[in-house]
Scaffold this active site. Structure first.
Site, PDB file in Angstrom:
ATOM      1  N   GLY A  89       2.567   2.229  10.927  1.00 55.23           N
ATOM      2  CA  GLY A  89       3.541   3.300  10.803  1.00 55.23           C
ATOM      3  C   GLY A  89       4.235   3.677  12.102  1.00 55.23           C
ATOM      4  N   SER A  98       3.669  -1.995  10.485  1.00 56.21           N
ATOM      5  CA  SER A  98       5.114  -1.939  10.759  1.00 56.21           C
ATOM      6  C   SER A  98       5.853  -3.230  10.387  1.00 56.21           C
ATOM      7  CB  SER A  98       5.364  -1.573  12.224  1.00 56.21           C
ATOM      8  OG  SER A  98       4.906  -0.260  12.489  1.00 56.21           O
ATOM      9  N   GLU A 148      -6.883   4.770   7.882  1.00 55.84           N
ATOM     10  CA  GLU A 148      -6.705   6.186   7.523  1.00 55.84           C
ATOM     11  C   GLU A 148      -7.963   6.742   6.862  1.00 55.84           C
ATOM     12  OE1 GLU A 148      -3.029   5.618   5.422  1.00 55.84           O
ATOM     13  OE2 GLU A 148      -2.053   5.164   7.326  1.00 55.84           O
ATOM     14  N   LYS A 180       0.044   4.235  -0.345  1.00 57.05           N
ATOM     15  CA  LYS A 180      -0.640   5.425   0.185  1.00 57.05           C
ATOM     16  C   LYS A 180      -0.440   6.605  -0.781  1.00 57.05           C
ATOM     17  CE  LYS A 180       0.016   3.536   4.747  1.00 57.05           C
ATOM     18  NZ  LYS A 180      -0.047   3.742   6.171  1.00 57.05           N
ATOM     19  N   ASN A 189       0.868  -1.183   0.000  1.00 62.08           N
ATOM     20  CA  ASN A 189       0.000   0.000   0.000  1.00 62.08           C
ATOM     21  C   ASN A 189       0.904   1.232   0.000  1.00 62.08           C
ATOM     22  OD1 ASN A 189      -1.854   2.011   0.400  1.00 62.08           O
ATOM     23  ND2 ASN A 189      -2.334   1.459   2.524  1.00 62.08           N
ATOM     24  N   HIS A 212      -9.573   0.967   5.234  1.00 61.41           N
ATOM     25  CA  HIS A 212      -8.270   1.253   5.851  1.00 61.41           C
ATOM     26  C   HIS A 212      -8.471   2.276   6.973  1.00 61.41           C
ATOM     27  CE1 HIS A 212      -4.170   2.618   6.430  1.00 61.41           C
ATOM     28  NE2 HIS A 212      -3.785   1.479   5.860  1.00 61.41           N
ATOM     29  N   GLU A 221      -5.177  -5.155  10.900  1.00 68.57           N
ATOM     30  CA  GLU A 221      -4.206  -4.076  11.040  1.00 68.57           C
ATOM     31  C   GLU A 221      -4.494  -3.299  12.327  1.00 68.57           C
ATOM     32  OE1 GLU A 221      -2.243  -2.930   7.166  1.00 68.57           O
ATOM     33  OE2 GLU A 221      -4.048  -1.730   7.249  1.00 68.57           O
TER      34      GLU A 221
HETATM   35  C1  PEP Z   1      -0.849   0.273   6.367  1.00 65.83           C
HETATM   36  O1  PEP Z   1      -1.035   1.480   6.375  1.00 65.83           O
HETATM   37  O2  PEP Z   1      -1.723  -0.487   5.907  1.00 65.83           O
HETATM   38  C2  PEP Z   1       0.396  -0.253   6.902  1.00 65.83           C
HETATM   39  C3  PEP Z   1       0.470  -1.533   7.142  1.00 65.83           C
HETATM   40  O3  PEP Z   1       1.382   0.662   7.101  1.00 65.83           O
HETATM   41  P1  PEP Z   1       2.850   0.393   7.727  1.00 65.83           P
HETATM   42  O4  PEP Z   1       3.396  -0.837   7.061  1.00 65.83           O
HETATM   43  O5  PEP Z   1       3.608   1.622   7.370  1.00 65.83           O
HETATM   44  O6  PEP Z   1       2.670   0.222   9.185  1.00 65.83           O
END
Ligand code: PEP
Length: 252
Positions: free
Chosen positions: A174, A214, A98, A14, A12, A96, A168
């Site tokens: 992040g 992460s 966000e 983003k 992803n 998601h 998630e």
């Molecule tokens: C995400 O935003 O779906 C995600 C997994 O981000 P990150 O790997 O940066 O934690």
């Protein structure tokens, strides 16, 4: 339909990178580095404006980071799953954290998007997970159950195996802070249990459930091998082509 035996790794991107030149470089690194694997699915989700220039190929398939639930019409700024499908997109990220946070997407919106995506022959990548506050209040399971039940409302069993669920935990996205493999395994098992209750056990066993938050090349293998997850959803690290390739090549 998604073959349960395949590991799935999703990138992803983003709202990155900011130019197509950078996106193209990233794609070249990924294409060059990936060893061809029959038992894996790699799905790249770039910003939608890049999609028509990035063709799906034998190394990876394409996903869109967001879609609108109507097929066409006066919805300024939106992209439908019907349009995305015509551009070679086979997956759509839905729910998601966000989008839930910044665009106030509710579980009801998530559900109509799921139905639109499935109707148009794409696979939803449904993201669910609890905030840190919910975790600390011991509400993680309740959140997972509610988000899942609402997202799957009125979805026919014949469509369920097209859905990918990504667990998630929002506090892990992040942040560099990750759950233990036991915590991920509990969430994966809970998700299967709920799907089994909504449909049946054989269906639940076959649904692909991923972990995201992460992930990097140090923790990626454990997050799959020690948790019964079927793959990973990767954000920040997927913008580093060689690190992303390193992760993918750990599997298979
Ligand atoms: C995400 O935003 O779906 C995600 C997994 O981000 P990150 O790997 O940066 O934690």
């Amino acid at each position: 339909m998604i073959d349960k035996k395949q590991k799935i790794i999703i990138a992803n991107w983003k709202m990155n990178p900011i130019s197509f030149i950078e996106a193209d470089n990233l794609i070249s690194t990924i294409k060059k580095g990936l060893k061809k694997k029959e038992d894996m699915r790699i799905i790249i989700c770039p910003p939608s404006i890049f999609i028509s220039k990035i063709k799906k190929n034998k190394s990876f398939e394409l996903g869109i980071q967001n879609i609108f639930w109507e097929d066409k019409g006066a919805y300024t700024g939106e992209i439908s799953s019907k349009i995305a499908k015509n551009f070679g997109v086979d997956y759509a990220i839905i729910g998601h954290s966000e989008r839930r946070k910044y665009f106030k997407e509710t579980d009801e919106i998530v559900n109509v998007k799921m139905k639109s995506v499935l109707k148009n022959g794409l696979s939803p990548i449904l993201c669910i997970g609890e905030t840190l506050k919910e975790k600390n209040q011991d509400l993680a399971s309740d959140v997972i159950i509610t988000q899942l039940e609402k997202a799957f409302t009125d979805i026919n069993k014949s469509k369920v195996l097209n859905i990918i669920v990504a667990y998630e935990p929002i506090w892990a996205i992040g942040s560099g802070i990750v759950p233990s493999t036991d915590e991920i395994m509990s969430a994966v098992l809970l998700i299967r249990k709920i799907i089994s209750k909504l449909y049946d056990r054989p269906t639940a066993e076959k649904v692909s459930i991923l972990y995201g938050g992460s992930v990097n090349s140090q923790n990626a293998l454990d997050f799959v091998d020690k948790t019964r997850a079927d793959g990973l959803l990767i954000g920040s690290v997927s913008l580093n082509g060689s690190e992303f390739v390193r992760i993918v090549n750990l599997f298979g």
